[in-house]
Design a protein around this motif. Sequence first.
Motif, PDB file in Angstrom:
ATOM      1  N   ASN A 192       7.022   7.778  -3.571  1.00 15.92           N
ATOM      2  CA  ASN A 192       7.853   7.481  -2.411  1.00 15.92           C
ATOM      3  C   ASN A 192       7.601   8.487  -1.291  1.00 15.92           C
ATOM      4  O   ASN A 192       8.353   8.555  -0.328  1.00 15.92           O
ATOM      5  CB  ASN A 192       9.341   7.436  -2.781  1.00 15.92           C
ATOM      6  N   ALA A 220       7.466   3.999  -1.135  1.00 17.13           N
ATOM      7  CA  ALA A 220       7.917   4.465   0.179  1.00 17.13           C
ATOM      8  C   ALA A 220       8.181   3.290   1.111  1.00 17.13           C
ATOM      9  O   ALA A 220       8.763   3.472   2.187  1.00 17.13           O
ATOM     10  CB  ALA A 220       6.861   5.397   0.797  1.00 17.13           C
ATOM     11  N   HIS A 221       7.770   2.088   0.717  1.00 18.24           N
ATOM     12  CA  HIS A 221       7.947   0.898   1.546  1.00 18.24           C
ATOM     13  C   HIS A 221       9.376   0.366   1.388  1.00 18.24           C
ATOM     14  O   HIS A 221       9.860   0.216   0.261  1.00 18.24           O
ATOM     15  CB  HIS A 221       6.947  -0.184   1.134  1.00 18.24           C
ATOM     16  N   ASN A 278       0.815  -1.206   0.000  1.00 20.66           N
ATOM     17  CA  ASN A 278       0.000   0.000   0.000  1.00 20.66           C
ATOM     18  C   ASN A 278       0.852   1.261   0.000  1.00 20.66           C
ATOM     19  O   ASN A 278       0.493   2.270  -0.601  1.00 20.66           O
ATOM     20  CB  ASN A 278      -0.925  -0.003   1.228  1.00 20.66           C
ATOM     21  N   ALA A 279       2.008   1.204   0.673  1.00 19.03           N
ATOM     22  CA  ALA A 279       2.882   2.376   0.744  1.00 19.03           C
ATOM     23  C   ALA A 279       3.690   2.585  -0.527  1.00 19.03           C
ATOM     24  O   ALA A 279       4.449   3.572  -0.621  1.00 19.03           O
ATOM     25  CB  ALA A 279       3.827   2.251   1.942  1.00 19.03           C
ATOM     26  N   ASN A 280       3.579   1.686  -1.487  1.00 14.35           N
ATOM     27  CA  ASN A 280       4.229   1.806  -2.783  1.00 14.35           C
ATOM     28  C   ASN A 280       5.740   1.943  -2.614  1.00 14.35           C
ATOM     29  O   ASN A 280       6.332   1.258  -1.805  1.00 14.35           O
ATOM     30  CB  ASN A 280       3.623   2.981  -3.557  1.00 14.35           C
ATOM     31  N   GLU A 309       9.696  10.114   3.492  1.00 15.82           N
ATOM     32  CA  GLU A 309      10.619   9.178   4.108  1.00 15.82           C
ATOM     33  C   GLU A 309      11.899   9.915   4.482  1.00 15.82           C
ATOM     34  O   GLU A 309      12.510  10.585   3.632  1.00 15.82           O
ATOM     35  CB  GLU A 309      10.943   8.038   3.143  1.00 15.82           C
ATOM     36  N   MET A 332       3.964  11.038   0.368  1.00 13.50           N
ATOM     37  CA  MET A 332       2.521  11.293   0.296  1.00 13.50           C
ATOM     38  C   MET A 332       2.274  12.655  -0.345  1.00 13.50           C
ATOM     39  O   MET A 332       2.583  13.695   0.249  1.00 13.50           O
ATOM     40  CB  MET A 332       1.911  11.252   1.698  1.00 13.50           C
TER      41      MET A 332
END
Length: 572
Positions: A356, A249-250, A245-247, A332, A358
Amino acid sequence: MTLTGWLQTLLFFVLVLALTKPVGAWLFRVFEADTQPLPRVLGPVERALLRLCGVRREHEQTWVQYTVALLAFSLLGVVILYALQRLQHVLPLNPRGLPAVGPELAFNTAASFVANTNWQSYAGESTLSYATQMVGLTWQNFVSAASGLGVALALARGLTRRPGPEGRKTLGNFWVDLVRGTLYVLLPLSFVAALFFVSQGVLQNLAPYHEFTTVEGVKQTLAFGPVASQEAIKMLGTNGGGFFNANSAHPFENPTPLTNLAQLLLIFLLPAGLTHTYGKMTGDTKQGWVLFAAMSVLFLVGAAASYAAESQSNPALASAQVLQHGNLEGKEARFGVAASTLFATVTTDASCGAVNAMHDSFTALGGLVPLVNMQLGEVIFGGVGAGLYGILVMAVLAVFIAGLMVGRTPEFLGKKIEVREMKLAMLYVLVFPLAILGLSAVGVVLPQGTSSLNNAGPHGLSEILYAFTSGVANNGSAFAGLNANTPFWNISLGVSMLAGRFLMMVPVMALAGSLVGKKVVSPGPGTFPTEGVLFTGLLVSVVLIVGALTFFPALSLGPIVEHFLGAAGKVY
């Protein structure tokens, strides 16, 4: 703002520039050269696939036949992907025992991935099984990108081909372009990229999810799965749908600054290379570099504006007298402001939609840049194929305006641009704002639309406008303050994505069909040159004017007024 931050953008652009010519030359050899690359390795595979499908390589199609094949193939893709989601609870490779996806969400996701949008109204790790991710989503990541490649090449062929003695009006073969784009371009590059991602720590397994106990004694579930293979084609095909879900950025999708740079390069790799391919198809590579230059100007201006905006303090925290070093909300820490704003600019320039950071947490002007990038019509490099055919339509408009300025019938590559071509170009241009603004108006008025908002005031309007802009532009990124997993949003966004993809592809194919049969006339003293700095400036101006005049009223009520309210200390 720091020197290091600016150098990151400069390094990225230099790498894109260095890769444009070799990638473009490879694409030209795959699709247009007399001899195919790797004939002994991939040639037998191509011939076997075409023979299995009953397709002859030498049999070309008219624009109508090409378009019908494209639409039929895409419709079948929607049906199959919808069925996979609805039946995933009885299919294998579902270690979590995830239930069937609901009908509205399944339609939204099927439309999204077939349209190369990859908008996600769900969390992938808790909604879709491994089978759905690999068989359904990954397959569409490949073929939707290959379909876009085919349409771009068809328009380029329409512009560059000379009618033969029998008045040839064919544009290639959709099935051949689909197979070659997948086999010679997307598969090998994705394979190499996936191996690189695995080497950097991106997950790639079929293991069940694991439960751990944190140092605080809390139970936590870590999702595993085939991530690297998804990540490679999601970026290369400008798809953008994340396994998590965090795309991006995960940390399991994008663990290091090096993977972050690689993902950015994959997003621009094929759209930039296609400009050189187009130049080789015209016989004058300067024609391709003009398109590249226009795209680059728009990209660099957007990247600079976004970085400058996000380097300012968050108005909400500034009013509380909190010491800040740029707006770090929603970003991040391992990437920081510079890498986050560059990623946001690249992903919305190229209709990728991977994130990466919001975007909903950006400042008003920082969030304005991704929104404007999409509203300019997916022409700043754009999606795979979509960027090239979008900028070529704008080039047709530019030469028409230039023709009016010198008082003669406009010509593009020696072919006269007449009434039919202008009608088709304007149809392409008008479908885009009509879908975005019309659906946004519905979303603002109906309670089913406004009930999903997490913010009031102008930022709430921006969330709705961003959602439909992202859908119609086939981008897929979002202002995440909007809860889109409702029947209204799933259906309306699904319709917007299909409209933005296929209602714009049809005029492009018709324009290609209209141009391919035209005679080529020799340039005269009144012919406007399309390979110099002057045309680059005109092309950039046309793109900006079309976007600004269309969307400025809506933008002035959203992010622009939000900026001034924030400056006055009023934050929604």
